[in-house]
Design an enzyme around this catalytic site. Sequence first.
Site, PDB file in Angstrom:
ATOM      1  N   GLY A  36       0.854  -1.170   0.000  1.00  0.00           N
ATOM      2  CA  GLY A  36       0.000   0.000   0.000  1.00  0.00           C
ATOM      3  C   GLY A  36       0.892   1.223   0.000  1.00  0.00           C
ATOM      4  CB  SER A  37       1.328   3.942  -2.472  1.00  0.00           C
ATOM      5  OG  SER A  37       1.475   3.051  -3.551  1.00  0.00           O
TER       6      SER A  37
END
Length: 360
Positions: free
Chosen positions: A87-88
């Site tokens: 997840g960025s």
Amino acid sequence: MTDWPQRQAALLDALAASRALPPEWRSTFEAVPRHQFIPREIWKQEATCVPVTAEAAWWDLAYSDEPIVTQLDDGRGDGPGVATSSGSKPSLVARMLGALGIAEGHRVLEIGTGTGWNAALLSARLGSENVTTVEVDERLAAQAEKAIREAGYGPRVVHGDGALGWAPGAPYERLIATCSVRRVPPAWIEQTAPGGVIVFPLALDFWSGALLRLDVTQGMAQGRAVGDAQFMPMRSHRPATDTPVDGSTGRRMPGTAVPDTVASLGFALYAGARLPGVAMTDGRHEGTYQIWLWDREGSAATVTDQEVWQYGPRSLWEEVIEAHAAYVSEGSPSADEFGLTVDGAGQRVWLRSPEARVHH
């Protein structure tokens, strides 16, 4: 955890203060909490991927401006522990969505569904019927689709190769990739409507990290770097296996003061075009700053201010020094002075003007 709204508000306040979160996206981020898309099994990226097992640590990471590793070794249980999906960072998610410049009615294709948070944010802003997201990993696609549905959104989630886009939904006014590519796949341009925009991370060999925004015309996409963005490569764009380096070819040179700009994003773009196939990374080893260079064909170099070792048929550090001298003669340009043109003739990096191609 009952205090997540306070954690979310604090994170969004920080993103807004840093100008990463555009004002027009604030209400969308408020409506789509990040923690709903983070699986229970996650890792924190440090020197290695460290499991996050305590509930408090899980919540701390969920509402920090940090990436969250959500898969190791493509989901295999017996690998070396290399991060293959994440997840960025929320600030990067916000910057990329802002760079898209979307408007009501736009149809968006996302490459790399990951956790599903990005697709849910787009769906909340544009309506689920206008969003298609493609994920190469079948398990991740199913997991993300479940999280998106539970959050109340229903974009089209496709299990497939992102390099091929998704032709049945074309044309799209916007395309966003959350995995890096070495070359812009032709399908992305073909499936983006003229006047549309493509936002993606570019990963040239000479360390990756540039975020590009390209405007699409008939058969061509062209634009500039608009910041930095570290992403895992699209699976079909992962580097080839390196050729072993013959240690007996080692050649020692005196150390050298490494110019700061060697590790800058501007020089990465310049050297990536001047020295195709040469890879670089840097960091501290036993307390000393060091640069590592290799060409995947048996040449390599290690560089510190005490000594330089070069291996194989090429003298990579000397090639880098020569390229850096040319970069300095150009005025040590920053990343946003570089651009990219992609058309039927291929892909070209340019400096300041599309006519000023950076040649190798």
